[in-house]
Design an enzyme around this catalytic site. Structure first.
Site, PDB file in Angstrom:
ATOM      1  N   ARG A 289       0.824  -1.323   0.287  1.00 34.55           N
ATOM      2  CA  ARG A 289      -0.138   0.064  -0.069  1.00 34.55           C
ATOM      3  C   ARG A 289       0.676   1.278   0.113  1.00 34.55           C
ATOM      4  NH1 ARG A 289      -2.026   0.877   5.440  1.00 34.55           N
ATOM      5  NH2 ARG A 289      -0.975   2.727   5.514  1.00 34.55           N
ATOM      6  N   HIS A 293      -3.543   4.555   4.920  1.00 34.30           N
ATOM      7  CA  HIS A 293      -4.621   3.495   4.978  1.00 34.30           C
ATOM      8  C   HIS A 293      -5.868   4.133   4.358  1.00 34.30           C
ATOM      9  CE1 HIS A 293      -7.429   0.639   6.308  1.00 34.30           C
ATOM     10  NE2 HIS A 293      -7.974   1.753   7.259  1.00 34.30           N
ATOM     11  N   TYR A 302       4.262   5.693  11.489  1.00 32.68           N
ATOM     12  CA  TYR A 302       4.562   4.457  11.830  1.00 32.68           C
ATOM     13  C   TYR A 302       5.208   3.487  10.568  1.00 32.68           C
ATOM     14  CZ  TYR A 302       0.313   3.740   8.952  1.00 32.68           C
ATOM     15  OH  TYR A 302      -0.546   3.820   7.978  1.00 32.68           O
TER      16      TYR A 302
HETATM   17  C1  LIG Z   1     -13.794  -5.897  12.826  1.00 37.65           C
HETATM   18  C2  LIG Z   1     -13.008  -4.501  12.369  1.00 37.65           C
HETATM   19  N1  LIG Z   1     -12.181  -4.252  13.184  1.00 37.65           N
HETATM   20  C3  LIG Z   1     -11.307  -3.185  13.143  1.00 37.65           C
HETATM   21  C4  LIG Z   1     -11.529  -2.377  12.023  1.00 37.65           C
HETATM   22  C5  LIG Z   1     -10.782  -1.002  11.768  1.00 37.65           C
HETATM   23  N2  LIG Z   1      -9.959  -1.181  10.539  1.00 37.65           N
HETATM   24  C6  LIG Z   1     -10.404  -0.762   9.498  1.00 37.65           C
HETATM   25  S1  LIG Z   1      -9.315  -1.053   8.110  1.00 37.65           S
HETATM   26  C7  LIG Z   1      -8.411  -1.941   9.277  1.00 37.65           C
HETATM   27  C8  LIG Z   1      -6.833  -2.653   8.991  1.00 37.65           C
HETATM   28  C9  LIG Z   1      -7.428  -3.752   7.685  1.00 37.65           C
HETATM   29  O1  LIG Z   1      -5.927  -4.104   7.429  1.00 37.65           O
HETATM   30  P1  LIG Z   1      -6.024  -5.121   6.072  1.00 37.65           P
HETATM   31  O2  LIG Z   1      -6.987  -6.326   6.459  1.00 37.65           O
HETATM   32  O3  LIG Z   1      -4.561  -5.679   6.040  1.00 37.65           O
HETATM   33  O4  LIG Z   1      -6.690  -4.713   4.695  1.00 37.65           O
HETATM   34  P2  LIG Z   1      -6.062  -3.060   4.294  1.00 37.65           P
HETATM   35  O5  LIG Z   1      -6.786  -2.054   4.891  1.00 37.65           O
HETATM   36  O6  LIG Z   1      -4.603  -3.342   4.349  1.00 37.65           O
HETATM   37  O7  LIG Z   1      -6.645  -3.379   2.820  1.00 37.65           O
HETATM   38  C10 LIG Z   1      -8.619  -1.864  10.604  1.00 37.65           C
HETATM   39  C11 LIG Z   1      -8.192  -2.252  11.918  1.00 37.65           C
HETATM   40  C12 LIG Z   1     -12.735  -2.832  11.179  1.00 37.65           C
HETATM   41  N3  LIG Z   1     -12.957  -2.145  10.008  1.00 37.65           N
HETATM   42  N4  LIG Z   1     -13.326  -3.842  11.402  1.00 37.65           N
END
Ligand SMILES: Cc1ncc(C[n+]2csc(CCOP(=O)(O)OP(=O)(O)O)c2C)c(N)n1
Lengths: 414, 341
Positions: A289, A293, A302
């Site tokens: 990425r 985010h 970070y």
């Molecule tokens: C159940 C849940 N916990 C926490 C979040 C908050 N949150 C949104 S995106 C994220 C990180 C997700 O990372 P990843 O699965 O690697 O996907 P990426 O965003 O990198 O595509 C978090 C912690 C959420 N949306 N749903």
């Protein structure tokens, strides 16, 4: 976490009073080694744009002639441009939030272009390129981020569920859809898209149990973009994420997610297996990425800039450009066509987004139930009477809403 | 006295708790280097190290389930659920495990777990980022549920929650994180008002208006606006949702004879229903009008552009006050024209 010892007291002696992001990253690396290299990922095209042999993937990429590769290139350029437009629209207050996909174009385009129209996709919030390939109209990409709707497109016209915000939940939905395909005796396939962080959630693990138990025609497509907001992939997994699936009885592949040919081929082979009764496959697309985010995130807190630089050298678009040049297919006309396509798509995205109207006040009660519900009807009626107490009447309120809608507020959503 | 934001006060309270008891540890997603998506744990990992301020894998059931084990081992875990809407994956651990371990073990095990939940709407956020799930937990025996509305309370109550031997859900009104106020950071915790008590924050004589967390500020505004119209509202900040401080509420209603309760969560089965029923049982003969609820609607929290309709605001609260006073308002629609189906 692993060796908490309540006896020893848990304050780190000499822990720094303040630290830089680099120091923090180093601290975390002690407890959770990151798998930051992409050396073990299978590829057909290296970062320099040279074809590399891979006996396993090769057969599944054979249909990709110069024209098809040009098409993948065009798609990637267009969605990169749409993504930039999404960010610009957010910065200008037209969207509340935007989750950039910069760097993940090959993973999304390569996988989505391998699908058939009757396959069904369950994705998270970052798969704008997949939605684009599935045929979502431009406003479908922005309606939710503008805050006027929870979804963007009709799931059954594009065969793609609305984006999922709850991490990992869609992996179970895809598995259930696949069970339905299986019961129906059809040869379509369901695909779940999720990130590396999602693989820690119970839902993703339970989905793999169900998929393996019933040999469901489902593909788990994990975009390992190395970060779950601020958490490095090493915190979610001590081995390659693709190592996890075999433990559930699901074959897996680890491919270079910045190599659109490899992603396409991996997806084609998994689809073929699923269509022919071979059950689920887990694909880990190793990518990165490049942006934050979301537009509300600050990755400088970070992330080590050197890591960013490393991955900038593995850009998924530049390497296909080099390949096409080598094939003599990157003509000035082609370049112009692609640039025009990107310009047109971005201009359309902007125009339709800005034209989106705010929903009418009483629409807050719409679609909660498929059949009449007396408690909700009472509430709607009460609110209607309540609104009537105010002057001016409905029409003028709507006009005021329209004027207001040019300043979507961003209140720290992630 | 120090002037702090509500979010800053929670940070200061967490810092004090970490410094005061080495068994206190923080756990959650992105709480370390990032300092949490709202920066509530800002710099705490740098100060106390990654074993006391722990970035967990992305798994809410995992966070709560391991907190149970840590508590068995003598720790006092303070977990952050990143947003209200993400508590549901941990729901089973909270209601099936955390809430009843003390009862199951006939008192042998205590689970002093604090569950921090930034909650509520009004910030123009995406789906699942604006929920008010407090009633699910207030409904479950064995859990305490509290919500501060001022920086001082935020600073004090987070420490009280961590010091409490029971599991506590600490609902943080995220849209008020940036509200500033004076905080006495030197006053000993023992001198503070008890965690379970409601506060009369605006005295009044005509109507009791009950709110908590994010809507206390709106309720105060309503009291000011009503005064201009000659109506004296007494605002009670619930502070504790489970247990409810019925003594303070009853004393207020006995004085005013009228009760309005407001919260962002939808009305059916919500805290407002609990307050209304409890007060009606106790104060029936004092009430001049049926208790009135002003709540979010019975719909999933709507997209950002509709949330101003969903959320009780000053006007809707005033409409509720009017109804409690038996004046115009939308009362006909509530009590009259019944929809029959
Ligand atoms: C159940 C849940 N916990 C926490 C979040 C908050 N949150 C949104 S995106 C994220 C990180 C997700 O990372 P990843 O699965 O690697 O996907 P990426 O965003 O990198 O595509 C978090 C912690 C959420 N949306 N749903």
């Amino acid at each position: 976490m692993a060796d908490q010892n309540p006896e020893s007291g848990s304050t780190e002696p000499g822990s720094p009073a303040a630290s830089s992001p680099e120091q923090d990253a180093a601290t975390r690396a002690d407890t959770a080694p990151a798998i930051a290299d992409d050396e073990t990922a299978a590829r057909l095209l290296n970062a320099a744009g040279e074809r590399v042999p891979n006996a396993e993937l090769e057969p599944w990429a054979s249909e990709l002639d110069a024209e098809a590769i040009g098409g993948l290139y065009r798609d990637m350029v267009v969605v990169r441009r749409l993504d930039a437009e999404g960010i610009a629209l957010q910065r200008q207050g037209q969207l509340g939030l935007w989750p950039p996909l910069l760097g993940q174009e090959a993973a999304q385009i390569g996988s989505a272009r391998a699908l058939r129209a009757d396959d069904f996709v369950f994705s998270s919030y970052r798969e704008m390129a997949v939605a684009w390939v599935r045929g979502a109209r431009p406003e479908g990409l922005t309606r939710a981020w503008r805050g006027i709707s929870a979804s963007g497109w009709d799931p059954f016209t594009v065969n793609m569920a609305p984006m999922q915000v709850i991490i990992g939940a869609q992996s179970l939905h895809a598995t259930g859809y696949a069970l339905g395909i299986q019961n129906d005796g059809a040869d379509a396939v369901a695909v779940a898209y999720f990130g590396d962080g999602a693989t820690s959630e119970g839902d993703v693990n339970e989905a793999m149990v169900f998929a393996a138990s019933f040999q469901a025609p489902v593909i788990f497509f994990c975009q390992n973009n190395h970060w779950a907001i601020s958490e490095p992939v090493g915190l979610q997994a001590h081995r390659a994420i693709s190592d996890r699936a075999p433990g559930f009885g699901i074959p897996s592949m680890r491919v270079d997610g910045n190599d659109v040919l490899a992603v396409f081929a991996a997806m084609r082979s998994a689809l073929d297996r699923a269509r022919n009764g071979g059950g689920p496959t887990f694909i880990e697309a190793v990518t990165y990425r490049m942006g934050p985010h979301t537009t509300a995130d600050d990755p400088t807190r970070y992330r080590d800039p050197a890591e960013l630089e490393l991955w900038a050298g593995r850009d998924p678009i530049r390497r296909v450009e080099a390949l096409l040049r080598g094939m003599g297919a990157f003509t000035p006309e082609f370049e112009q066509q692609v640039a025009d396509a990107a310009d047109t798509a971005a201009a359309e995205l902007r125009a339709v987004t800005i034209a989106l109207k705010d929903p009418a006040p009483l629409s807050v009660f719409d679609h909660v139930y498929a059949e009449p519900h007396t408690a909700l009807e009472r509430e709607r009626e009460q609110y209607r009477v309540y609104l009537e107490q105010f002057e001016p009447p409905e029409g003028a309120v709507q006009a005021a809403d329209d004027a207001e809608s040019t300043s979507a507020d961003n209140g720290g959503a992630r | 006295m120090t002037v702090m934001t509500l979010g800053g006060a929670i940070n200061a309270g967490l810092r004090a708790a970490l410094a005061g008891d080495e068994k206190v540890m923080l756990m959650g997603e992105d709480i370390g280097a990032l300092g949490g998506v709202y920066r509530i744990t800002d710099k705490l990992q740098a100060e106390f190290g990654p074993r006391r301020v722990v970035d967990t894998p992305l798994a809410e059931a995992g966070i709560l389930g391991t907190a149970v084990g840590l508590a068995f081992r003598g720790y006092r875990p303070v977990v952050e659920i990143q947003f209200d809407g993400f508590i549901y994956p941990a729901f089973d651990q909270i209601v099936s495990q955390v809430s009843r371990m003390h009862a199951r073990t006939e008192g042998a095990v205590t689970l002093p777990i604090t569950i921090r939940v930034p909650f509520g709407g009004g910030i123009g956020s995406a789906e699942h980022h604006s929920e008010s799930p407090e009633a699910y937990f207030a409904h479950t025996p064995g859990l305490r549920v509290i919500s501060p509305s001022t920086p001082q309370d935020a600073f004090t109550m987070i420490q009280q929650a961590i010091a409490c031997s029971d599991p506590v859900l600490f609902f943080e009104p995220k849209r008020r994180y940036h509200v500033k106020g004076e905080v006495d950071i030197d006053r000993p915790l023992a001198d503070a008002a008890p965690m379970g008590g409601a506060h009369v924050v605006v005295p009044g004589t005509d109507v009791t208006l009950v709110a908590y967390g994010p809507l206390v500020a709106t309720a105060r505004d309503a009291a000011t606006a009503a005064l201009a119209e000659g109506v004296s509202i007494e605002v009670v900040d619930l502070r504790s949702l489970a247990p409810l401080d019925l003594e303070t509420l009853a004393a207020s209603v006995q004085k005013t004879g009228r009760l309005v309760i407001t919260h962002e969560a939808s009305g059916a089965g919500g805290l407002g229903a609990e307050v209304a029923a409890s007060i009606t049982e106790r104060c029936f003969e004092y009430l001049e009008h049926a208790p009135v609820r002003v709540t979010g609607f019975g719909v999933p929290y709507p997209p950002a552009k509709l949330e101003r309709h969903y959320l009780p605001d000053l006007d809707r609260i005033m409409d509720g006050v009017d109804r409690a006073l038996g004046r115009f308002g939308s009362e006909t629609a509530v009590l009259g024209s019944e929809v029959t189906r």
